[in-house]
Each structure stands twice: as structure tokens, then as C-alpha cells.
Design a protein around this motif. Structure first.
Motif, short mmCIF file in Angstrom:
data_model
loop_
_atom_site.label_atom_id
_atom_site.label_comp_id
_atom_site.label_asym_id
_atom_site.label_seq_id
_atom_site.Cartn_x
_atom_site.Cartn_y
_atom_site.Cartn_z
N UNK A 1 0.83 -1.21 0.00
CA UNK A 1 0.00 0.00 0.00
C UNK A 1 0.86 1.26 0.00
N UNK A 2 1.96 1.22 0.78
CA UNK A 2 2.86 2.37 0.83
C UNK A 2 3.45 2.66 -0.55
N UNK A 3 3.90 1.62 -1.24
CA UNK A 3 4.52 1.81 -2.55
C UNK A 3 3.48 2.18 -3.61
N UNK A 4 2.26 1.71 -3.43
CA UNK A 4 1.22 2.06 -4.38
C UNK A 4 0.87 3.55 -4.29
N UNK A 5 0.88 4.07 -3.07
CA UNK A 5 0.58 5.49 -2.87
C UNK A 5 1.70 6.37 -3.39
N UNK A 6 2.95 5.97 -3.13
CA UNK A 6 4.09 6.81 -3.48
C UNK A 6 4.67 6.51 -4.86
N UNK A 7 4.19 5.44 -5.53
CA UNK A 7 4.62 5.08 -6.88
C UNK A 7 6.16 5.01 -6.98
N UNK A 8 6.76 4.27 -6.05
CA UNK A 8 8.22 4.14 -6.06
C UNK A 8 8.64 3.28 -7.25
N UNK A 9 9.62 3.74 -8.02
CA UNK A 9 10.01 3.01 -9.24
C UNK A 9 10.78 1.73 -8.94
N UNK A 10 10.79 0.85 -9.92
CA UNK A 10 11.51 -0.41 -9.82
C UNK A 10 12.69 -0.37 -10.78
#
Length: 309
Positions: free
Chosen positions: A99-108
């Protein structure tokens, strides 16, 4: 009970340690949320296996005045703790991370590295699951995996098998999530993969905890063992009939309480001697039977009112 089940725990510990090291390296290198969730999951699994080994050691403590039947059921407590840790540390944290990464859209970054590590992890996890399945087949060669899961009294082996199945399914989810992120360039897939892994772990942890809770409450010996004990006692020439038979799984051992109608004996001493022979023979045929409580009685018509008995 399968005396070799600790082998499955050692297999799982060795596999998960190697997997965790690989996953942490890949997560740091790629920034993958799914990979980091899988790394946390593998770390939790290592701790879980250490807890199971500790529980198995504690369960071997001899009987004393406070615990007259020994500490065999203590392994059930540690198995329940492991299931709770799998739910909260593995599952809930993975959902939070997704959920945290979905909100902040952290790249891979470097998703190909993540895919390679996931592939290696699948091989190591398959090694762990194969070890657990070998131990399961030793104790239940003719049962389906689901039937064994519902009927087994080996909580530590149940936990390890549940973890391994969840881990392989989780790796498949993470692989698909990273692959979709690499193809589309959208990090939402990676975040969704982390959430999927977490939900899967929580579901497996709940199912395992439910089975272990039943063992803690108190379960009979497995159906085939109870049936075999009943048949063995009914075949004894000293016994006219079985009035009541209770079996209770106590860790690796079994408690048996028998109420039976005996043939006529010339004296009470002769009946006691016959009962001693029955108990010794039962424990010889069924080594897992540690305690036998035998009560000779007369069968009553249970359809009569209680005041007429």
C-alpha cells in the motif's frame, strides 16, 4: 507420530536463510516492493523455524509434579505463535509495504535481477517443500495432502508445509508482479504483488492457526490410529466389549482411556493381572501410546433413565 519431522524444519531453515539473503540483496539493488516483501517473509520464516525447533526441544522435557503427562503439547503453543507471526510479520507487513509503494509510486530498477533472484528462490523453496513432503509421505503414504493437513497431529510439520506452499505461491505472485512492471513500466503492479503476497500469507496463517488451535483444545489420535487401537482391544480374548474408548494426542505421544467389560475372573487380582497384560501389549503394538488408563466395568442399557442405572 513421525520422529523425523524435525528434518523438515531444518530443510526449511536452510532454504529460507539462503532465500532471505538473496532477496534482501535483490530488493536493495532493484527497489522492488514485492521483492522486499518476499525478503521480510523469508526472514520471518527463518525465525519461525527456530521457534519450532525450540518448541520441539521444550516438548521433550520429562514429566514432573506440575506436568504429570509431560510437556509434549508445548509444541502446539509454539506452532500457534509461528502462525501468528506469519500472519502479522509476514502477511500484514507485506500488505502495508504494498500500500505504501502504491501510494508513493516508487520506481523499480533492474527488474531482470529481481526475476533471476525469484527464480533461484523458487528452486530453494521447492527443495524445502520436497523435504516436508518426504516426511509427510512417511507418516501418511496413502493420504492426499489436504486430508493429511486436516488429520495430522504433527503441528510443526503442518506449519512448515503450510509455509512452504504459501512461499511458492507468493514467489509466483511476486514474479508475475515484477514481470508486469518490467513490461509496462508501471510500478503499481509491483505494489499490487506485495499486497497479493501479504493477503496470501494471512490466509494460510489463518488456516494453519485454526488447525493448531484444535490441537491445543485437545484432539484424539488420528482416525486410523484410533480405529486400529479400537480393533486391537476388541480382539483381546480378555475383553467382552468396549464400553468407551478415548484417545488424546499429547505431542508425539497418545493417551488412551478405556472402559471395557471383562470376562469373569476368579479373583480381583486375576483381573488386574489380565489388565496389565492388555496394557503392556497395547503399548508394544502402538509405541506412541505412552499412558493407558483402563477401567473394567459392566455395560449398562444407556437408554434407561439415569436413576434406574
Amino acid at each position: 507420530m513421525n520422529e523425523e519431522s524435525p528434518k523438515a524444519v531444518f530443510y526449511a531453515l536452510a532454504a529460507n536463510f539462503g532465500i532471505a539473503v538473496c532477496k534482501y540483496g535483490a530488493a536493495a539493488f532493484t527497489g522492488s516492493g514485492s521483492m522486499f516483501a518476499e525478503a521480510i517473509h523469508s526472514t520471518a520464516d527463518c525465525g519461525n523455524q527456530l521457534l519450532l525447533l525450540f518448541g520441539l526441544k521444550r516438548a521433550q522435557r520429562p514429566a514432573n509434579a506440575l506436568h504429570p503427562l509431560g510437556s509434549g503439547r508445548e509444541i502446539y503453543f509454539y506452532s500457534l505463535v509461528v502462525a501468528l507471526l506469519l500472519f502479522f510479520v509476514g502477511g500484514a507487513f507485506s500488505v502495508y509495504e504494498g500500500l505504501h509503494r502504491m501510494v508513493h509510486h516508487e520506481p523499480l530498477t533492474s527488474p531482470l535481477v529481481a526475476l533471476v533472484i525469484l527464480g533461484v528462490s523458487v528452486v530453494l523453496e521447492a527443495f524445502s517443500l520436497a523435504g516436508a513432503l518426504r516426511e509427510i509421505r512417511k507418516s501418511a503414504p496413502n493420504k492426499t495432502l489436504w486430508r493429511w493437513f486436516r488429520e495430522t497431529r504433527e503441528s510443526e510439520l503442518l506449519v512448515v508445509a503450510g509455509e512452504d506452499v504459501a512461499a511458492l505461491a507468493g514467489l509466483a505472485i511476486a514474479f508475475c508482479a515484477v514481470l508486469m512492471t518490467m513490461i509496462t513500466g508501471n510500478p503499481v503492479y509491483d505494489a499490487a504483488g506485495s499486497i497479493g503476497v501479504g493477503v496470501l500469507l494471512m490466509v494460510v496463517a489463518y488456516v494453519v492457526a485454526r488447525e493448531v488451535k484444535s490441537m491445543i483444545v485437545g484432539e484424539s489420535a488420528s482416525p486410523e490410529v484410533r480405529k486400529a487401537i479400537d480393533a486391537h482391544l476388541r480382539a483381546r480374548p480378555e475383553i467382552l466389549g468396549i464400553i468407551s474408548l478415548i484417545t488424546l494426542q499429547w505431542g508425539r505421544h497418545v493417551v488412551v482411556a478405556v472402559q471395557a467389560e471383562m470376562i469373569d475372573y476368579a479373583s480381583g487380582r486375576a483381573m488386574i493381572d489380565a489388565i496389565n497384560v492388555i496394557e503392556e501389549d497395547l503399548q508394544t503394538v502402538f509405541p506412541e501410546v505412552r499412558w493407558v488408563f483402563f477401567e473394567p466395568d459392566i455395560a449398562r442399557d444407556r437408554a434407561q433413565p439415569a436413576n434406574m442405572l
